[in-house]
Write a protein that holds these residues in place. Structure first.
Motif, PDB file in Angstrom:
ATOM      1  N   VAL A 138     -37.994  68.224  60.556  1.00 51.20           N
ATOM      2  CA  VAL A 138     -38.828  67.111  60.983  1.00 51.20           C
ATOM      3  C   VAL A 138     -38.533  65.885  60.140  1.00 51.20           C
ATOM      4  CG1 VAL A 138     -41.200  66.321  61.352  1.00 51.20           C
ATOM      5  CG2 VAL A 138     -40.617  68.726  61.737  1.00 51.20           C
ATOM      6  N   GLY A 139     -38.248  64.766  60.825  1.00 45.27           N
ATOM      7  CA  GLY A 139     -37.975  63.498  60.165  1.00 45.27           C
ATOM      8  C   GLY A 139     -39.144  62.545  60.341  1.00 45.27           C
ATOM      9  N   ARG A 140     -39.415  61.785  59.289  1.00 41.17           N
ATOM     10  CA  ARG A 140     -40.554  60.864  59.343  1.00 41.17           C
ATOM     11  C   ARG A 140     -40.214  59.531  58.693  1.00 41.17           C
ATOM     12  NH1 ARG A 140     -42.584  65.969  58.123  1.00 41.17           N
ATOM     13  NH2 ARG A 140     -44.252  66.688  59.490  1.00 41.17           N
ATOM     14  N   ASN A 141     -40.753  58.495  59.285  1.00 41.99           N
ATOM     15  CA  ASN A 141     -40.858  57.190  58.646  1.00 41.99           C
ATOM     16  C   ASN A 141     -42.108  56.519  59.217  1.00 41.99           C
ATOM     17  OD1 ASN A 141     -40.132  55.937  61.097  1.00 41.99           O
ATOM     18  ND2 ASN A 141     -38.038  55.515  60.459  1.00 41.99           N
ATOM     19  N   LYS A 142     -42.341  55.266  58.919  1.00 35.42           N
ATOM     20  CA  LYS A 142     -43.598  54.639  59.358  1.00 35.42           C
ATOM     21  C   LYS A 142     -43.642  54.395  60.869  1.00 35.42           C
ATOM     22  CE  LYS A 142     -42.157  49.908  58.535  1.00 35.42           C
ATOM     23  NZ  LYS A 142     -42.435  48.644  57.891  1.00 35.42           N
ATOM     24  N   THR A 143     -42.483  54.432  61.528  1.00 31.49           N
ATOM     25  CA  THR A 143     -42.413  54.125  62.956  1.00 31.49           C
ATOM     26  C   THR A 143     -42.398  55.355  63.839  1.00 31.49           C
ATOM     27  OG1 THR A 143     -41.166  52.125  62.401  1.00 31.49           O
ATOM     28  CG2 THR A 143     -41.073  52.852  64.682  1.00 31.49           C
ATOM     29  N   VAL A 144     -41.773  56.451  63.370  1.00 29.58           N
ATOM     30  CA  VAL A 144     -41.561  57.608  64.240  1.00 29.58           C
ATOM     31  C   VAL A 144     -41.578  58.915  63.449  1.00 29.58           C
ATOM     32  CG1 VAL A 144     -39.026  57.532  64.057  1.00 29.58           C
ATOM     33  CG2 VAL A 144     -40.092  58.495  66.128  1.00 29.58           C
ATOM     34  N   THR A 145     -42.003  59.965  64.125  1.00 33.59           N
ATOM     35  CA  THR A 145     -41.810  61.330  63.646  1.00 33.59           C
ATOM     36  C   THR A 145     -40.893  61.997  64.655  1.00 33.59           C
ATOM     37  OG1 THR A 145     -43.983  61.429  62.609  1.00 33.59           O
ATOM     38  CG2 THR A 145     -42.913  63.540  63.108  1.00 33.59           C
ATOM     39  N   SER A 146     -39.792  62.536  64.176  1.00 30.42           N
ATOM     40  CA  SER A 146     -38.793  63.188  65.026  1.00 30.42           C
ATOM     41  C   SER A 146     -38.728  64.661  64.648  1.00 30.42           C
ATOM     42  CB  SER A 146     -37.426  62.531  64.825  1.00 30.42           C
ATOM     43  OG  SER A 146     -36.431  63.229  65.522  1.00 30.42           O
ATOM     44  N   GLU A 147     -39.129  65.521  65.587  1.00 30.72           N
ATOM     45  CA  GLU A 147     -39.134  66.951  65.329  1.00 30.72           C
ATOM     46  C   GLU A 147     -37.977  67.597  66.076  1.00 30.72           C
ATOM     47  OE1 GLU A 147     -41.865  70.832  66.255  1.00 30.72           O
ATOM     48  OE2 GLU A 147     -42.887  68.955  65.768  1.00 30.72           O
ATOM     49  N   ASP A 148     -37.053  68.202  65.329  1.00 31.05           N
ATOM     50  CA  ASP A 148     -35.912  68.909  65.906  1.00 31.05           C
ATOM     51  C   ASP A 148     -36.191  70.402  65.837  1.00 31.05           C
ATOM     52  OD1 ASP A 148     -34.794  66.412  66.070  1.00 31.05           O
ATOM     53  OD2 ASP A 148     -33.319  66.728  64.495  1.00 31.05           O
ATOM     54  N   ASP A 149     -36.307  71.022  66.995  1.00 32.40           N
ATOM     55  CA  ASP A 149     -36.562  72.449  67.085  1.00 32.40           C
ATOM     56  C   ASP A 149     -35.299  73.104  67.627  1.00 32.40           C
ATOM     57  OD1 ASP A 149     -38.987  74.465  67.032  1.00 32.40           O
ATOM     58  OD2 ASP A 149     -37.782  74.942  68.806  1.00 32.40           O
ATOM     59  N   LEU A 150     -34.733  74.032  66.868  1.00 32.85           N
ATOM     60  CA  LEU A 150     -33.473  74.665  67.233  1.00 32.85           C
ATOM     61  C   LEU A 150     -33.685  76.168  67.395  1.00 32.85           C
ATOM     62  CD1 LEU A 150     -32.828  72.422  64.672  1.00 32.85           C
ATOM     63  CD2 LEU A 150     -30.681  72.634  65.861  1.00 32.85           C
ATOM     64  N   ALA A 151     -33.519  76.646  68.619  1.00 35.30           N
ATOM     65  CA  ALA A 151     -33.676  78.062  68.917  1.00 35.30           C
ATOM     66  C   ALA A 151     -32.297  78.648  69.202  1.00 35.30           C
ATOM     67  CB  ALA A 151     -34.601  78.260  70.108  1.00 35.30           C
ATOM     68  N   LEU A 152     -31.928  79.679  68.452  1.00 35.34           N
ATOM     69  CA  LEU A 152     -30.612  80.294  68.567  1.00 35.34           C
ATOM     70  C   LEU A 152     -30.754  81.714  69.088  1.00 35.34           C
ATOM     71  CD1 LEU A 152     -30.834  78.756  65.488  1.00 35.34           C
ATOM     72  CD2 LEU A 152     -28.393  78.895  65.880  1.00 35.34           C
ATOM     73  N   THR A 153     -29.958  82.045  70.092  1.00 30.10           N
ATOM     74  CA  THR A 153     -29.966  83.400  70.623  1.00 30.10           C
ATOM     75  C   THR A 153     -28.538  83.899  70.762  1.00 30.10           C
ATOM     76  OG1 THR A 153     -30.052  82.560  72.889  1.00 30.10           O
ATOM     77  CG2 THR A 153     -32.140  83.159  71.887  1.00 30.10           C
ATOM     78  N   ALA A 154     -28.373  85.183  70.520  1.00 31.55           N
ATOM     79  CA  ALA A 154     -27.057  85.798  70.680  1.00 31.55           C
ATOM     80  C   ALA A 154     -26.678  85.768  72.151  1.00 31.55           C
ATOM     81  CB  ALA A 154     -27.071  87.229  70.156  1.00 31.55           C
ATOM     82  N   ASP A 155     -25.421  85.431  72.394  1.00 31.31           N
ATOM     83  CA  ASP A 155     -24.879  85.374  73.751  1.00 31.31           C
ATOM     84  C   ASP A 155     -23.517  86.048  73.682  1.00 31.31           C
ATOM     85  OD1 ASP A 155     -24.185  84.794  76.336  1.00 31.31           O
ATOM     86  OD2 ASP A 155     -24.148  82.614  76.078  1.00 31.31           O
ATOM     87  N   GLY A 156     -23.522  87.377  73.836  1.00 34.68           N
ATOM     88  CA  GLY A 156     -22.297  88.128  73.572  1.00 34.68           C
ATOM     89  C   GLY A 156     -21.994  87.989  72.098  1.00 34.68           C
ATOM     90  N   PRO A 157     -20.741  87.730  71.759  1.00 33.62           N
ATOM     91  CA  PRO A 157     -20.414  87.540  70.348  1.00 33.62           C
ATOM     92  C   PRO A 157     -20.771  86.140  69.845  1.00 33.62           C
ATOM     93  CG  PRO A 157     -18.435  87.377  71.669  1.00 33.62           C
ATOM     94  CD  PRO A 157     -19.562  87.764  72.609  1.00 33.62           C
TER      95      PRO A 157
END
Length: 146
Positions: free
Chosen positions: A79-98
């Protein structure tokens, strides 16, 4: 709160992809808008670790302090923050074969006067998501497969 979701694939296994993404300095390689991303201190990477990220958005530079807030197997939240914006990066990783399928969701919450401009920023955020998808895909394709 505008939200941008993109999905990319890597031939590398989940552990390799997660290790790469949890070191947010790599945002310089995979995030199209990032100009620089440096650790705030020498603390090891883990929940609470912070980075100073300088990005370009709509022709202007902006600096956010990003914090690794979640670091679970197969799931990161930075999560990134400054006085103008909060930016939330959500990263979901799943196995897909190898390999790995990564679903990347960025949620933006604007503050103050910028909140009024939110509807006008949605198209630019979508374009930013498209560019990030391309650069993220290219970066993940370069990771080691073993």
């Amino acid at each position: 709160m505008p939200t941008v979701t993109r999905t990319v694939h890597s031939p590398a296994p989940v552990g390799t992809v997660q290790a790469y993404l949890r070191d947010f300095t790599h945002a310089e390689e995979w995030d199209a808008g990032t100009i620089s991303c440096t650790p705030v201190d020498d603390a090891p990477i883990g929940v609470g670790k912070q980075w100073r990220n300088v990005s370009e958005f709509r022709g202007r530079e902006t600096t956010l302090i990003y914090t690794l807030e979640r670091d679970d197997p197969g799931h990161l939240r930075i999560v990134g923050r400054n006085k103008t914006v909060t930016s939330e990066d959500d990263l979901a990783l799943t196995a897909d074969g190898p390999g790995t399928t990564l679903t990347y969701t960025a949620t933006f919450t604007f503050h103050g006067v910028a909140k009024l401009a939110t509807p006008l920023l949605v198209p630019a955020l979508g374009s930013l998501g498209d560019e990030a998808q391309k650069t993220l895909q290219a970066a993940l394709e370069k990771l080691p497969v073993t």
